[in-house]
Design an enzyme around this catalytic site. Structure first.
Site, PDB file in Angstrom:
ATOM      1  N   SER A  16       0.839  -1.197   0.000  1.00 23.04           N
ATOM      2  CA  SER A  16       0.000   0.000   0.000  1.00 23.04           C
ATOM      3  C   SER A  16       0.871   1.243   0.000  1.00 23.04           C
ATOM      4  O   SER A  16       1.603   1.519   0.950  1.00 23.04           O
ATOM      5  CB  SER A  16      -0.900   0.011   1.238  1.00 23.04           C
ATOM      6  N   HIS A  26      -1.185  -1.291  -4.254  1.00 27.72           N
ATOM      7  CA  HIS A  26      -2.457  -0.951  -3.627  1.00 27.72           C
ATOM      8  C   HIS A  26      -2.483   0.568  -3.396  1.00 27.72           C
ATOM      9  O   HIS A  26      -1.568   1.134  -2.815  1.00 27.72           O
ATOM     10  CB  HIS A  26      -2.610  -1.698  -2.295  1.00 27.72           C
ATOM     11  N   MET A  62      -8.828   8.610  -0.476  1.00 28.05           N
ATOM     12  CA  MET A  62      -9.701   9.010   0.646  1.00 28.05           C
ATOM     13  C   MET A  62     -10.207  10.425   0.428  1.00 28.05           C
ATOM     14  O   MET A  62      -9.442  11.298   0.011  1.00 28.05           O
ATOM     15  CB  MET A  62      -8.913   8.977   1.953  1.00 28.05           C
ATOM     16  N   GLY A 108      -8.949   4.606   6.762  1.00 26.51           N
ATOM     17  CA  GLY A 108      -8.591   6.014   6.930  1.00 26.51           C
ATOM     18  C   GLY A 108      -7.115   6.247   7.183  1.00 26.51           C
ATOM     19  O   GLY A 108      -6.575   7.278   6.804  1.00 26.51           O
ATOM     20  N   PHE A 109      -6.465   5.274   7.799  1.00 29.87           N
ATOM     21  CA  PHE A 109      -5.068   5.488   8.169  1.00 29.87           C
ATOM     22  C   PHE A 109      -4.258   4.201   8.026  1.00 29.87           C
ATOM     23  O   PHE A 109      -4.786   3.107   8.211  1.00 29.87           O
ATOM     24  CB  PHE A 109      -4.972   5.965   9.628  1.00 29.87           C
ATOM     25  N   GLY A 110      -2.961   4.371   7.741  1.00 40.71           N
ATOM     26  CA  GLY A 110      -2.050   3.234   7.742  1.00 40.71           C
ATOM     27  C   GLY A 110      -1.563   2.983   9.159  1.00 40.71           C
ATOM     28  O   GLY A 110      -1.761   3.798  10.058  1.00 40.71           O
ATOM     29  N   GLY A 111      -0.929   1.847   9.359  1.00 45.00           N
ATOM     30  CA  GLY A 111      -0.257   1.568  10.627  1.00 45.00           C
ATOM     31  C   GLY A 111      -1.158   1.317  11.824  1.00 45.00           C
ATOM     32  O   GLY A 111      -0.736   1.496  12.961  1.00 45.00           O
ATOM     33  N   ASP A 171      -6.999  -6.072   4.161  1.00 47.48           N
ATOM     34  CA  ASP A 171      -6.365  -4.750   4.157  1.00 47.48           C
ATOM     35  C   ASP A 171      -6.402  -4.116   5.546  1.00 47.48           C
ATOM     36  O   ASP A 171      -7.472  -3.817   6.065  1.00 47.48           O
ATOM     37  CB  ASP A 171      -7.121  -3.872   3.148  1.00 47.48           C
ATOM     38  N   GLY A 172      -5.224  -3.921   6.127  1.00 45.42           N
ATOM     39  CA  GLY A 172      -5.101  -3.204   7.400  1.00 45.42           C
ATOM     40  C   GLY A 172      -4.449  -4.036   8.477  1.00 45.42           C
ATOM     41  O   GLY A 172      -4.922  -5.122   8.817  1.00 45.42           O
ATOM     42  N   GLY A 173      -3.310  -3.556   8.981  1.00 49.17           N
ATOM     43  CA  GLY A 173      -2.658  -4.226  10.107  1.00 49.17           C
ATOM     44  C   GLY A 173      -2.052  -5.576   9.768  1.00 49.17           C
ATOM     45  O   GLY A 173      -1.816  -6.389  10.661  1.00 49.17           O
ATOM     46  N   GLY A 218       1.020  -1.939   4.193  1.00 48.12           N
ATOM     47  CA  GLY A 218       1.630  -0.619   4.050  1.00 48.12           C
ATOM     48  C   GLY A 218       2.761  -0.438   5.035  1.00 48.12           C
ATOM     49  O   GLY A 218       3.939  -0.559   4.703  1.00 48.12           O
TER      50      GLY A 218
HETATM   51  C1  DX5 Z   1      -6.482   1.996   5.313  1.00 47.66           C
HETATM   52  C2  DX5 Z   1      -6.054   1.581   3.938  1.00 47.66           C
HETATM   53  C3  DX5 Z   1      -4.987   0.572   3.907  1.00 47.66           C
HETATM   54  C4  DX5 Z   1      -3.720   0.959   4.589  1.00 47.66           C
HETATM   55  C5  DX5 Z   1      -3.176  -0.295   5.184  1.00 47.66           C
HETATM   56  O1  DX5 Z   1      -7.625   2.775   5.201  1.00 47.66           O
HETATM   57  O2  DX5 Z   1      -7.143   1.034   3.211  1.00 47.66           O
HETATM   58  O3  DX5 Z   1      -4.717   0.130   2.578  1.00 47.66           O
HETATM   59  O4  DX5 Z   1      -2.763   1.545   3.752  1.00 47.66           O
HETATM   60  O5  DX5 Z   1      -2.079   0.066   5.873  1.00 47.66           O
HETATM   61  P1  DX5 Z   1      -1.341  -0.822   6.936  1.00 47.66           P
HETATM   62  O6  DX5 Z   1      -0.839  -2.033   6.236  1.00 47.66           O
HETATM   63  O7  DX5 Z   1      -0.261   0.110   7.354  1.00 47.66           O
HETATM   64  O8  DX5 Z   1      -2.326  -1.139   8.031  1.00 47.66           O
HETATM   65 ZN    ZN Z   2      -6.642   0.059   1.218  1.00 52.11          ZN
END
Ligand code: DX5
Ligand code: ZN
Length: 217
Positions: free
Chosen positions: A8, A33, A37, A142-145, A175-177, A197
């Site tokens: 991502s 990916h 947003m 909404g957010f990475g990490g 997708d996520g975490g 990501g």
């Molecule tokens: C969150 C995004 C994800 C995000 C995942 O809203 O849809 O694609 O980048 O990030 P990580 O892998 O850091 O949780």
């Molecule tokens: Zn995503």
């Protein structure tokens, strides 16, 4: 089919995006990916069409565009022209989801439906035969990490049953975490595509981390 890995770009270095794109090109990753947003559907704003056009100039792998925006149908053609190969829309953002999915496919793209952590996976029963991908959100978008939500495992298992019952060939994308610690369990539960990501871009050696995610089983 062995699983795919989709880094991502939300966690990439936006001031050196080309470096990160070329790293992904060289790596064992399968897709890019791309998280869009709008600050309305989710409480954050990322980037849009002009940035995707620049990514497309250098990316040598398919662009998997995850739209976290309301009323996404207005932009499908623009995202296609910017270089999207796959477009996923949110179940929660589409009043006429069937129509949205058909519109993406009519453009010749792969179509996905993304689903938030709180949304019952059984609600996808009547769309599962129409989609190429279900993007299961394992964090609130909404957010990475962010931290992985464990309830995702049972959602993946339920989704697998819905897919099998319908005879659908839809892929399950998570997708996520996603981390090096939970990737194997996610694959065992039925995940076909791992999005990551933070795990990739915060590591000392992102290319190696991608390779480690690919070799999980
Ligand atoms: C969150 C995004 C994800 C995000 C995942 O809203 O849809 O694609 O980048 O990030 P990580 O892998 O850091 O949780
Ligand atoms: Zn995503």
């Amino acid at each position: 089919m062995s699983h795919l890995v989709a880094p991502s770009l939300l966690s990439a270095d936006f001031a050196n995006l080309r470096n990160d794109i070329e790293m992904v090109n060289r790596s064992e990753a399968d897709w890019f990916h791309i998280d869009v947003m709008d600050g309305v559907f989710v409480p954050n704003i990322s980037f849009g069409i002009p940035v995707i056009k620049q990514i497309k100039k250098y990316a040598q792998k398919p662009l998997d565009v995850h739209l976290m925006i309301i009323d996404p149908d207005r932009y499908f053609e623009k995202f296609k022209n910017a270089g999207a190969d796959i477009i996923s829309v949110h179940y929660e953002a589409c009043t006429h989801l069937h129509k949205s999915i058909q519109a993406i496919k009519l453009l010749g793209l792969k179509a996905g439906v993304a689903i938030n952590p709180h949304t019952n996976i059984n609600l996808l029963e009547n769309i599962i035969s129409d989609v190429d991908i279900v993007l299961v959100m394992s964090v609130n978008p909404g957010f990475g990490g962010q931290k992985f939500i464990k309830n995702t495992y049972s959602k993946i298992k339920q989704l697998k049953q819905i897919i099998n019952k319908a005879g659908s060939s839809s892929l399950i994308e998570v997708d996520g975490g996603v981390t090096l610690s939970n990737a194997a369990d996610l694959i065992k539960a039925g995940t076909n595509v791992l999005v990551a990501g933070y795990t990739i871009f915060s590591s000392q050696n992102p290319e190696k981390t991608i390779s480690e995610l690919k070799s999980k089983e």
